[in-house]
Design a protein around this motif. Sequence first.
Motif, PDB file in Angstrom:
ATOM      1  N   MET A   1      17.079  71.557  46.594  1.00  0.00           N
ATOM      2  CA  MET A   1      17.581  70.810  47.724  1.00  0.00           C
ATOM      3  C   MET A   1      17.643  69.323  47.396  1.00  0.00           C
ATOM      4  N   ASN A   2      16.627  68.792  46.744  1.00  0.00           N
ATOM      5  CA  ASN A   2      16.635  67.379  46.373  1.00  0.00           C
ATOM      6  C   ASN A   2      17.769  67.078  45.417  1.00  0.00           C
ATOM      7  N   TYR A   3      18.026  67.997  44.516  1.00  0.00           N
ATOM      8  CA  TYR A   3      19.098  67.804  43.555  1.00  0.00           C
ATOM      9  C   TYR A   3      20.438  67.749  44.273  1.00  0.00           C
ATOM     10  N   ALA A   4      20.629  68.613  45.245  1.00  0.00           N
ATOM     11  CA  ALA A   4      21.891  68.659  45.978  1.00  0.00           C
ATOM     12  C   ALA A   4      22.127  67.373  46.750  1.00  0.00           C
ATOM     13  N   THR A   5      21.128  66.884  47.445  1.00  0.00           N
ATOM     14  CA  THR A   5      21.307  65.666  48.225  1.00  0.00           C
ATOM     15  C   THR A   5      21.405  64.426  47.344  1.00  0.00           C
ATOM     16  N   PHE A   6      20.911  64.504  46.136  1.00  0.00           N
ATOM     17  CA  PHE A   6      21.026  63.393  45.201  1.00  0.00           C
ATOM     18  C   PHE A   6      22.492  62.986  45.029  1.00  0.00           C
ATOM     19  N   PHE A   7      23.390  63.965  44.999  1.00  0.00           N
ATOM     20  CA  PHE A   7      24.801  63.665  44.780  1.00  0.00           C
ATOM     21  C   PHE A   7      25.482  63.083  46.007  1.00  0.00           C
ATOM     22  N   ASP A   8      24.763  62.930  47.098  1.00  0.00           N
ATOM     23  CA  ASP A   8      25.319  62.266  48.280  1.00  0.00           C
ATOM     24  C   ASP A   8      24.993  60.776  48.295  1.00  0.00           C
ATOM     25  N   CYS A   9      24.230  60.317  47.329  1.00  0.00           N
ATOM     26  CA  CYS A   9      23.832  58.902  47.342  1.00  0.00           C
ATOM     27  C   CYS A   9      24.995  58.012  46.932  1.00  0.00           C
ATOM     28  N   ARG A  10      24.982  56.805  47.486  1.00  0.00           N
ATOM     29  CA  ARG A  10      25.998  55.797  47.199  1.00  0.00           C
ATOM     30  C   ARG A  10      25.300  54.479  46.944  1.00  0.00           C
ATOM     31  N   ALA A  11      25.824  53.730  46.015  1.00  0.00           N
ATOM     32  CA  ALA A  11      25.279  52.402  45.750  1.00  0.00           C
ATOM     33  C   ALA A  11      25.792  51.447  46.823  1.00  0.00           C
ATOM     34  N   ILE A  12      24.884  50.695  47.415  1.00  0.00           N
ATOM     35  CA  ILE A  12      25.297  49.720  48.423  1.00  0.00           C
ATOM     36  C   ILE A  12      24.944  48.288  48.029  1.00  0.00           C
ATOM     37  N   TYR A  13      24.088  48.175  47.018  1.00  0.00           N
ATOM     38  CA  TYR A  13      23.703  46.835  46.569  1.00  0.00           C
ATOM     39  C   TYR A  13      23.114  46.934  45.163  1.00  0.00           C
ATOM     40  N   GLY A  14      23.296  45.900  44.398  1.00  0.00           N
ATOM     41  CA  GLY A  14      22.667  45.853  43.087  1.00  0.00           C
ATOM     42  C   GLY A  14      23.604  46.251  41.970  1.00  0.00           C
ATOM     43  N   GLU A  15      23.037  46.769  40.921  1.00  0.00           N
ATOM     44  CA  GLU A  15      23.781  47.137  39.726  1.00  0.00           C
ATOM     45  C   GLU A  15      24.382  48.527  39.903  1.00  0.00           C
ATOM     46  N   TYR A  16      25.628  48.573  40.343  1.00  0.00           N
ATOM     47  CA  TYR A  16      26.311  49.823  40.638  1.00  0.00           C
ATOM     48  C   TYR A  16      26.403  50.729  39.413  1.00  0.00           C
ATOM     49  N   SER A  17      26.484  50.146  38.253  1.00  0.00           N
ATOM     50  CA  SER A  17      26.638  50.948  37.035  1.00  0.00           C
ATOM     51  C   SER A  17      25.417  51.834  36.778  1.00  0.00           C
ATOM     52  N   LEU A  18      24.250  51.441  37.285  1.00  0.00           N
ATOM     53  CA  LEU A  18      23.051  52.269  37.101  1.00  0.00           C
ATOM     54  C   LEU A  18      23.241  53.637  37.754  1.00  0.00           C
ATOM     55  N   LEU A  19      23.770  53.633  38.953  1.00  0.00           N
ATOM     56  CA  LEU A  19      24.002  54.902  39.643  1.00  0.00           C
ATOM     57  C   LEU A  19      25.085  55.702  38.928  1.00  0.00           C
ATOM     58  N   GLU A  20      26.127  55.038  38.466  1.00  0.00           N
ATOM     59  CA  GLU A  20      27.186  55.736  37.739  1.00  0.00           C
ATOM     60  C   GLU A  20      26.651  56.363  36.454  1.00  0.00           C
ATOM     61  N   ASN A  21      25.802  55.632  35.734  1.00  0.00           N
ATOM     62  CA  ASN A  21      25.196  56.174  34.509  1.00  0.00           C
ATOM     63  C   ASN A  21      24.331  57.387  34.818  1.00  0.00           C
ATOM     64  N   LEU A  22      23.579  57.300  35.907  1.00  0.00           N
ATOM     65  CA  LEU A  22      22.734  58.416  36.309  1.00  0.00           C
ATOM     66  C   LEU A  22      23.582  59.634  36.674  1.00  0.00           C
ATOM     67  N   LYS A  23      24.678  59.409  37.378  1.00  0.00           N
ATOM     68  CA  LYS A  23      25.558  60.524  37.755  1.00  0.00           C
ATOM     69  C   LYS A  23      26.216  61.146  36.525  1.00  0.00           C
ATOM     70  N   GLU A  24      26.570  60.337  35.556  1.00  0.00           N
ATOM     71  CA  GLU A  24      27.144  60.877  34.318  1.00  0.00           C
ATOM     72  C   GLU A  24      26.115  61.764  33.603  1.00  0.00           C
ATOM     73  N   TYR A  25      24.879  61.319  33.584  1.00  0.00           N
ATOM     74  CA  TYR A  25      23.813  62.105  32.970  1.00  0.00           C
ATOM     75  C   TYR A  25      23.622  63.419  33.733  1.00  0.00           C
ATOM     76  N   MET A  26      23.624  63.340  35.065  1.00  0.00           N
ATOM     77  CA  MET A  26      23.435  64.545  35.876  1.00  0.00           C
ATOM     78  C   MET A  26      24.627  65.504  35.701  1.00  0.00           C
ATOM     79  N   ASP A  27      25.816  64.955  35.471  1.00  0.00           N
ATOM     80  CA  ASP A  27      26.978  65.798  35.216  1.00  0.00           C
ATOM     81  C   ASP A  27      26.752  66.628  33.954  1.00  0.00           C
ATOM     82  N   ILE A  28      26.224  66.003  32.934  1.00  0.00           N
ATOM     83  CA  ILE A  28      25.919  66.717  31.688  1.00  0.00           C
ATOM     84  C   ILE A  28      24.898  67.829  31.952  1.00  0.00           C
TER      85      ILE A  28
END
Length: 182
Positions: A1-28
Motif C-alpha cells: 500500500m505504501n508503495y502504491a501511494t508513493f507514486f501519487d506524490c508530487r514535488a511542490i518545493y525544493g529540488e524537483y529532480s530528486l523526486l524525478e530521480n527517485l521515480k526513475e529508480y522505482m520504475d526500474i
Amino acid sequence: MNYATFFDCRAIYGEYSLLENLKEYMDIQLQKAPEKFYINLGYNALQYEPPITFFRKIKTETIDGERQVNLKQIMRPIVDLARVYALKYRVFETNTNRRIELLRDKGVFSDKEAQELIHAFDYLMALRLENQSQLILEKKEKPKNFLIINQITKVQSVTLLEIFKVIEEFQARIKLAFTRTL
C-alpha cells in the motif's frame, strides 16, 4: 500500500529532480517486480467496496442521527484501480483522470470504459465539492466528506447506484487480472 501511494506524490518545493530521480529508480524496480507484488497491489485495490446493499440500495452509516455515506471513500476504489493499472503499465501520472486517459491510450481500457470511469470519478468529485461548499457557505461548518442521504435527489441516488455498479465491474476485473480469483 505504501508503495502504491508513493507514486501519487508530487514535488511542490525544493529540488524537483530528486523526486524525478527517485521515480526513475522505482520504475526500474517495477520492471523487476515479482508477480506477488502485483497480486498484493490488486488485493489492496479491493479493500474498499462500494456501499451497496444486497437489495441494491445505498448502504449508509448513522452519524449524528443522520444516514450518511463517505464520498471520499466511495471515490477510493476508482483511484486505487487507476493506480494499480498505472503501476502495472508504467504510467507515472498522478492525476486519476489523466491516468485513465493514458491507460486508454495504451489499450488497457476501451474508450467506453475510460469514459465510464472518468464520468463516475468526476460526478463523485463534483458531488463531494458541492456538499463541502454547502457546509462552508450555508451552514458555516467545516467541510466534510460525508453526504446525508436524505438530502440528495432521486436522480442523484440513482446515479450513485449506477456508479457503484461500474466500480463493482472494474473491481471484478482487478480480481481476475491481478489476484487471479473470482
